[in-house]
Design a protein around this motif. Structure first.
Motif, PDB file in Angstrom:
ATOM      1  N   ARG A   1       0.845  -1.188   0.000  1.00 51.99           N
ATOM      2  CA  ARG A   1       0.000   0.000   0.000  1.00 51.99           C
ATOM      3  C   ARG A   1       0.880   1.238   0.000  1.00 51.99           C
ATOM      4  NH1 ARG A   1      -5.479  -0.661  -1.000  1.00 51.99           N
ATOM      5  NH2 ARG A   1      -6.776   0.687   0.281  1.00 51.99           N
ATOM      6  N   PHE A   2       0.572   2.186  -0.896  1.00 56.66           N
ATOM      7  CA  PHE A   2       1.232   3.490  -0.852  1.00 56.66           C
ATOM      8  C   PHE A   2       0.590   4.344   0.238  1.00 56.66           C
ATOM      9  CE2 PHE A   2       2.074   2.538  -5.439  1.00 56.66           C
ATOM     10  CZ  PHE A   2       3.454   2.593  -5.387  1.00 56.66           C
ATOM     11  N   VAL A   3       1.407   5.104   0.943  1.00 52.78           N
ATOM     12  CA  VAL A   3       0.920   6.074   1.917  1.00 52.78           C
ATOM     13  C   VAL A   3       1.637   7.390   1.662  1.00 52.78           C
ATOM     14  CG1 VAL A   3       0.754   6.707   4.353  1.00 52.78           C
ATOM     15  CG2 VAL A   3       0.364   4.327   3.652  1.00 52.78           C
ATOM     16  N   ILE A   4       0.864   8.459   1.574  1.00 53.92           N
ATOM     17  CA  ILE A   4       1.430   9.781   1.321  1.00 53.92           C
ATOM     18  C   ILE A   4       1.870  10.422   2.630  1.00 53.92           C
ATOM     19  CG2 ILE A   4       1.023  12.062   0.339  1.00 53.92           C
ATOM     20  CD1 ILE A   4      -1.375  10.761  -1.186  1.00 53.92           C
ATOM     21  N   ASP A   5       3.109  10.875   2.669  1.00 55.56           N
ATOM     22  CA  ASP A   5       3.599  11.708   3.772  1.00 55.56           C
ATOM     23  C   ASP A   5       3.072  13.114   3.511  1.00 55.56           C
ATOM     24  OD1 ASP A   5       4.937  13.316   5.532  1.00 55.56           O
ATOM     25  OD2 ASP A   5       6.954  12.697   4.930  1.00 55.56           O
ATOM     26  N   MET A   6       2.044  13.529   4.258  1.00 55.52           N
ATOM     27  CA  MET A   6       1.417  14.812   3.970  1.00 55.52           C
ATOM     28  C   MET A   6       2.286  15.993   4.371  1.00 55.52           C
ATOM     29  SD  MET A   6      -1.110  13.696   2.372  1.00 55.52           S
ATOM     30  CE  MET A   6      -1.639  15.351   1.952  1.00 55.52           C
ATOM     31  N   GLY A   7       3.393  15.717   5.062  1.00 53.33           N
ATOM     32  CA  GLY A   7       4.352  16.774   5.328  1.00 53.33           C
ATOM     33  C   GLY A   7       5.023  17.295   4.074  1.00 53.33           C
ATOM     34  N   THR A   8       4.890  16.559   2.960  1.00 60.60           N
ATOM     35  CA  THR A   8       5.484  16.987   1.686  1.00 60.60           C
ATOM     36  C   THR A   8       4.574  17.933   0.907  1.00 60.60           C
ATOM     37  OG1 THR A   8       4.551  15.090   0.471  1.00 60.60           O
ATOM     38  CG2 THR A   8       6.699  14.777   1.538  1.00 60.60           C
ATOM     39  N   LEU A   9       3.379  18.171   1.415  1.00 60.32           N
ATOM     40  CA  LEU A   9       2.408  18.962   0.661  1.00 60.32           C
ATOM     41  C   LEU A   9       2.808  20.429   0.538  1.00 60.32           C
ATOM     42  CD1 LEU A   9      -0.334  18.899  -0.795  1.00 60.32           C
ATOM     43  CD2 LEU A   9      -1.430  19.243   1.423  1.00 60.32           C
ATOM     44  N   LYS A  10       3.337  20.992   1.617  1.00 64.35           N
ATOM     45  CA  LYS A  10       3.708  22.398   1.592  1.00 64.35           C
ATOM     46  C   LYS A  10       4.773  22.673   0.523  1.00 64.35           C
ATOM     47  CE  LYS A  10       5.294  26.186   4.547  1.00 64.35           C
ATOM     48  NZ  LYS A  10       5.698  26.564   5.942  1.00 64.35           N
ATOM     49  N   ALA A  11       5.790  21.805   0.467  1.00 63.87           N
ATOM     50  CA  ALA A  11       6.850  21.987  -0.538  1.00 63.87           C
ATOM     51  C   ALA A  11       6.311  21.823  -1.946  1.00 63.87           C
ATOM     52  CB  ALA A  11       7.981  20.981  -0.275  1.00 63.87           C
ATOM     53  N   ALA A  12       5.381  20.886  -2.141  1.00 61.43           N
ATOM     54  CA  ALA A  12       4.797  20.675  -3.467  1.00 61.43           C
ATOM     55  C   ALA A  12       4.018  21.899  -3.922  1.00 61.43           C
ATOM     56  CB  ALA A  12       3.902  19.441  -3.437  1.00 61.43           C
ATOM     57  N   HIS A  13       3.369  22.582  -2.984  1.00 63.00           N
ATOM     58  CA  HIS A  13       2.630  23.788  -3.338  1.00 63.00           C
ATOM     59  C   HIS A  13       3.563  24.939  -3.659  1.00 63.00           C
ATOM     60  CE1 HIS A  13      -1.856  23.643  -2.716  1.00 63.00           C
ATOM     61  NE2 HIS A  13      -1.509  22.397  -2.455  1.00 63.00           N
ATOM     62  N   SER A  14       4.761  24.905  -3.072  1.00 66.11           N
ATOM     63  CA  SER A  14       5.711  26.017  -3.285  1.00 66.11           C
ATOM     64  C   SER A  14       6.531  25.826  -4.543  1.00 66.11           C
ATOM     65  CB  SER A  14       6.652  26.115  -2.081  1.00 66.11           C
ATOM     66  OG  SER A  14       5.923  26.327  -0.889  1.00 66.11           O
ATOM     67  N   ALA A  15       6.542  24.609  -5.088  1.00 64.38           N
ATOM     68  CA  ALA A  15       7.393  24.310  -6.251  1.00 64.38           C
ATOM     69  C   ALA A  15       6.930  25.068  -7.493  1.00 64.38           C
ATOM     70  CB  ALA A  15       7.367  22.807  -6.515  1.00 64.38           C
TER      71      ALA A  15
END
Length: 355
Positions: free
Chosen positions: A341-355
């Motif tokens: 099962r894949f699980v998303i580390d939601m701590g990566t969301l902020k950086a993805a929005h800033s990219a």
């Protein structure tokens, strides 16, 4: 209102991309949750790509949610700020029909409210799910998580894959002395093997992939049958009390129905995008076999499942990803290229929005 960061599909043919929207402020019985981890379910892919035909875009998938409580309404009594909690496949139901009164909110006569791509009971807005940084949910639909903090990512898939397999095992009284089959060793199947084994059943894993034999045995199966091998299948005819079929692709059900003993049941929990071929009637009537279906579980049963898994130290086998890897994860999931099962580390969301 608070602004939420998320990833959303804007059409069935475009990839998920960063998205912002407004979450409501907590009402009297609401719990606000910072999302730490969100599992990736095959249903997310089906919905984001419009394969079930009822997706409302923009769509923010995600219904295997684990997080930390950040705020509660004045009427909340079950949770406090700082608690680790989970949210599964539904966030509301009518709460006045007979299934709801019986603790079977997933079968609500008026339609449960899905955690994403669902219609709210009151406001009638479309729900947006766990591929986001926070969520607000009525306390009745929030679950206590008692696993260790270090295990929270691997708890997330229990909110769908765990309860989807646990509920039919409880409904059909799986336990010691029973021979139980699990068809498929994916996100659902690997949880089915673990849970049925913990319940004391003799578990047999059915797979089309001989290479999964060692994994199945490590997960708790006592035997592994390659379902493409007629001799291996024939050796188990008329011997199973219960079979859980987790496969989310159309396939012939008859070979598995023939494995059931008198009054045996096969329950379908995999949801393919197109129907299975219809089984032959004689395979059912000659041994009074039953073909059934099951949908997740009610809130009380989901809490029971989480507590059972904590007691037995059951977790999902996972691969953690960053949110911007979601499309790659979907493609790998279609190829069964994940254990399990894949699980998303939601701590990566902020950086993805800033990219």
């Amino acid at each position: 209102m608070t602004q939420a960061r998320a990833y959303a599909a804007h059409s069935a043919t475009t990839p998920l991309v960063p998205f912002t929207f407004e979450r409501r402020a907590p009402l009297a019985r609401d719990v606000a949750i910072d999302i730490l981890h969100c599992g990736v379910c095959h249903s997310d892919l089906h919905t984001a790509r419009g394969e079930w035909g009822h997706t409302v875009f923009p769509c923010v998938p995600g219904h295997e949610i684990v997080g930390r409580v950040t705020a509660i309404g004045d009427g909340v009594s079950k949770f406090k700020v700082g608690d680790f909690v989970g949210v599964g496949c539904m966030v509301d139901s009518c709460q006045h029909c007979q299934p709801c009164a019986d603790g079977l909110e997933q079968y609500c006569d008026n339609g449960m409210t899905d955690t994403y791509n669902g219609r709210e009971q009151q406001g009638k807005a479309n729900t947006l799910g766990g591929y986001s940084d926070h969520i607000v949910v009525h306390e009745k639909f929030v679950l206590r998580v008692s696993h260790a903090e270090a295990d929270l990512a691997a708890v997330a898939p229990l909110l769908c894959a765990g309860i989807t397999t646990y509920s039919p095992f409880r409904q059909w009284d799986v336990g010691p002395g029973q021979k139980v089959g699990v068809v498929g060793l994916g996100g659902l199947g690997h949880m089915g093997v673990k849970i049925a084994a913990a319940m004391g059943a003799h578990v047999v894993l059915f797979t089309t992939s001989p290479g999964k034999r060692d994994d199945a045995l490590k997960l708790g199966a006592k035997e592994v049958v390659v379902s493409k091998n007629p001799d291996e299948m024939k050796a188990h005819r008329n011997s199973f009390d219960f079979i859980l079929n987790t496969v989310a692709a159309p396939h012939n059900l008859d070979p598995f129905l023939q494995l059931l003993k008198l009054d045996g049941t096969m329950t379908l929990v995999g949801a393919p995008a197109s129907p299975h071929p219809s089984p032959t009637v004689f395979g059912l009537i000659m041994k009074r076999r039953r073909l059934a279906g099951s949908l997740i579980g009610g809130i009380a049963e989901t809490q029971e499942m989480l507590d059972f898994c904590a007691e037995h130290q059951i977790l999902a086998d996972i691969e953690t990803i960053a949110i911007d890897q979601i499309e790659t994860a979907y493609e790998r999931m279609l190829k069964s290229d994940v254990k399990y099962r894949f699980v998303i580390d939601m701590g990566t969301l902020k950086a993805a929005h800033s990219a």
